[in-house]
Scaffold this active site. Structure first.
Site, PDB file in Angstrom:
ATOM      1  CD  GLU A   8     -25.111 -54.597 -44.062  1.00 44.94           C
ATOM      2  OE1 GLU A   8     -23.881 -54.580 -43.797  1.00 44.94           O
ATOM      3  OE2 GLU A   8     -25.903 -53.758 -43.601  1.00 44.94           O
ATOM      4  CB  CYS A  24       8.659 -49.636 -59.028  1.00 44.30           C
ATOM      5  SG  CYS A  24       8.852 -49.721 -60.799  1.00 44.30           S
TER       6      CYS A  24
HETATM    7  N1  LLP Z   1     -21.392 -54.746 -44.554  1.00 44.31           N
HETATM    8  C1  LLP Z   1     -20.499 -53.846 -44.113  1.00 44.31           C
HETATM    9  C2  LLP Z   1     -20.955 -52.745 -43.268  1.00 44.31           C
HETATM   10  C3  LLP Z   1     -19.149 -53.987 -44.458  1.00 44.31           C
HETATM   11  O1  LLP Z   1     -18.268 -53.110 -44.007  1.00 44.31           O
HETATM   12  C4  LLP Z   1     -18.740 -55.061 -45.284  1.00 44.31           C
HETATM   13  C5  LLP Z   1     -17.345 -55.219 -45.673  1.00 44.31           C
HETATM   14  C6  LLP Z   1     -19.717 -55.962 -45.730  1.00 44.31           C
HETATM   15  C7  LLP Z   1     -21.034 -55.782 -45.336  1.00 44.31           C
HETATM   16  C8  LLP Z   1     -19.405 -57.125 -46.621  1.00 44.31           C
HETATM   17  O2  LLP Z   1     -18.557 -58.028 -45.997  1.00 44.31           O
HETATM   18  P1  LLP Z   1     -18.235 -59.439 -46.689  1.00 44.31           P
HETATM   19  O3  LLP Z   1     -19.508 -60.233 -46.700  1.00 44.31           O
HETATM   20  O4  LLP Z   1     -17.714 -59.172 -48.050  1.00 44.31           O
HETATM   21  O5  LLP Z   1     -17.203 -60.039 -45.799  1.00 44.31           O
HETATM   22  N2  LLP Z   1     -10.992 -55.550 -48.566  1.00 44.31           N
HETATM   23  C9  LLP Z   1     -11.083 -56.641 -47.597  1.00 44.31           C
HETATM   24  C10 LLP Z   1     -12.467 -56.801 -47.077  1.00 44.31           C
HETATM   25  C11 LLP Z   1     -13.024 -55.541 -46.467  1.00 44.31           C
HETATM   26  C12 LLP Z   1     -14.450 -55.709 -46.002  1.00 44.31           C
HETATM   27  C13 LLP Z   1     -15.043 -54.403 -45.663  1.00 44.31           C
HETATM   28  N3  LLP Z   1     -16.411 -54.457 -45.243  1.00 44.31           N
HETATM   29  C14 LLP Z   1     -10.562 -57.901 -48.252  1.00 44.31           C
HETATM   30  O6  LLP Z   1     -10.169 -57.849 -49.427  1.00 44.31           O
HETATM   31  O7  LLP Z   1     -10.501 -58.943 -47.615  1.00 44.31           O
END
Ligand code: LLP
Length: 417
Positions: free
Chosen positions: A274, A345
């Site tokens: 994922e 702000c």
């Molecule tokens: N699978 C699940 C169940 C997840 O919760 C997430 C991300 C992913 C896959 C994908 O993860 P990635 O490969 O993108 O690391 N807003 C935060 C990141 C939050 C991630 C939430 N879950 C940021 O801007 O760093």
């Protein structure tokens, strides 16, 4: 990896398009993505698993743009969704519901119904009560729900606490110690079919070892389940591979794949991934214009037309994004150290601290590595219309999302009659 943002003839380009041209045509702030970088990231990630049954489910939350989803769908990607809204986007973008995994701790009955009717690949179930609800909803529809339990392997992902999800003390998944019993319960439910085991330990991981440790624990559980006659057809290892924002050295895709395949050995099981950030993060930038320079006794501020509502990561996580001049000054001796801030702000409204740049009012800046969790986390705070999004393909530009208008922002509102 492909860095689509390069200086050519003194101007920062996305592929073959000068970012000055994008600002002229579409205004600022604007998110820009490179088609080549997106496609190359997906292709390189998937290539690591050639010869192994696998499914790469792009984590929609990192960049839910229809155009982005559509490019991945054309390459055969599946999708990791966390809401009915994301499922609707995947379908609108031409994604295959049979390649969708549905994660998230709070699935509503309506979301379950929609996903069952669409025929998704698997529900990643995060609690005992969710499992029972899914069994009820599937029974009502006369369907069987394909299920993995998201287990919490309790490994330290060594990342920011806000985005670390594999430890005991957070809301995600089921405790490793409880998983076996819950699987037995799942196997006994009439409208649930156990298909897999799932985990996701966190985001922006820059080391391989937590992935390896999590996989070990998942494999131990799979062995236990199969010994009890519960067949596991796929293992979902989640997302979480980090990218380089500053000087991080995340594992490259080939090393990650090789490590996972080595651990898998000769087991006959499908692997599901994922990835979000690793496929889109470095393929996008946020173009913004310097509105004002403000020199105070303590600091120099560059006030730009993008803000925390456009890119929340610095304000929320103190995250670092490189900020580059689109047309770097030919005489860098005038460079000064700036706080790069937006017009919102809030004192937390910054895009970068202590950046040494030679700036003038009207200059364009590119906030780099903004393709993941940029536009997707944007808001309308301060009644700011959301940015436009542009996809570059060679020397062509495509407006993939129009800039919002102020009228759209309160179109759903009413005053008392
Ligand atoms: N699978 C699940 C169940 C997840 O919760 C997430 C991300 C992913 C896959 C994908 O993860 P990635 O490969 O993108 O690391 N807003 C935060 C990141 C939050 C991630 C939430 N879950 C940021 O801007 O760093």
């Amino acid at each position: 990896s492909v860095n689509p943002f390069q200086l050519k003839n003194g101007i920062l380009h996305a592929e073959n398009v000068p970012l000055t041209r994008i600002a002229d045509e579409f205004g600022t702030p604007t998110y820009v993505y490179s088609r080549a970088a997106l496609e190359s990231a997906y292709t390189r990630f998937a290539a690591g698993f050639d010869g192994q049954d696998h499914l790469v489910c792009f984590a929609v939350k990192s960049n839910p743009s229809l155009a982005v989803l559509n490019l991945f769908a054309r390459l055969g990607a599946g999708f990791d969704i966390v809401s009915g809204g994301e499922l609707a986007r995947v379908l609108a973008a031409g994604g295959d519901p049979a390649k969708v995994v549905f994660s998230g701790v709070g699935k509503t009955e309506t979301e379950m119904e929609t996903a069952l009717n669409a025929g998704i690949f698997c529900f990643n179930v995060e609690s005992a009560s969710e499992l029972d609800r899914l069994n009820d909803v599937a029974g009502r529809l006369g369907k069987t729900a394909p299920v993995s339990l998201r287990v919490n392997p309790n490994v330290d992902a060594k990342t920011h606490p806000y985005i670390s999800t594999g430890l005991k003390n957070n809301k995600f998944g089921v405790a490793y110690e409880d998983a076996f019993n819950l699987y037995q319960h799942a196997a006994s439910l009439p409208n649930i079919a156990v298909h897999g085991v799932d985990c996701h330990i966190g985001s922006q991981l820059t080391e391989l070892s937590p992935f390896m440790d999590a996989f070990d624990r998942v494999l131990a559980l799979v062995d236990q389940l199969e010994a009890e006659g519960i067949r596991v057809a796929h293992i979902d290892l989640g997302g979480g591979i980090g990218i380089c924002y500053a000087d991080e050295t995340p594992p490259d895709f080939a090393a990650y794949a090789a490590a996972m395949l080595q651990k898998l050995g000769d087991r006959k099981v499908k692997l599901v991934f994922e990835p979000g950030r690793a496929l889109v993060g470095n393929a996008g930038a946020l173009i913004t214009k310097v509105e004002y320079l403000k020199h105070t006794e303590a600091k120099n501020f560059a006030i730009v037309d993008a803000a925390m509502n456009d890119l929340m990561r610095p304000a929320l996580y103190d995250a670092y994004h490189e900020i580059a001049a689109v047309v770097p000054a030919t005489d860098p001796s005038s460079a000064q150290v700036y706080e790069i801030v937006g017009p919102v702000c809030e004192s937390g409204d910054f895009l970068g601290h202590d950046r040494k740049l030679a700036l003038q009012q009207g200059d364009l800046l590119a906030v780099l590595s903004a393709g993941a969790y940029g536009m997707s986390m944007s808001s309308n705070y301060n009644t700011r219309p959301r940015a436009a999004e542009v996809m570059v393909d060679g020397d062509k530009t495509h407006l993939i999302r129009e800039r919002e208008t102020v009228a759209q922002l309160f179109a759903l509102e009413k005053i008392l009659g």
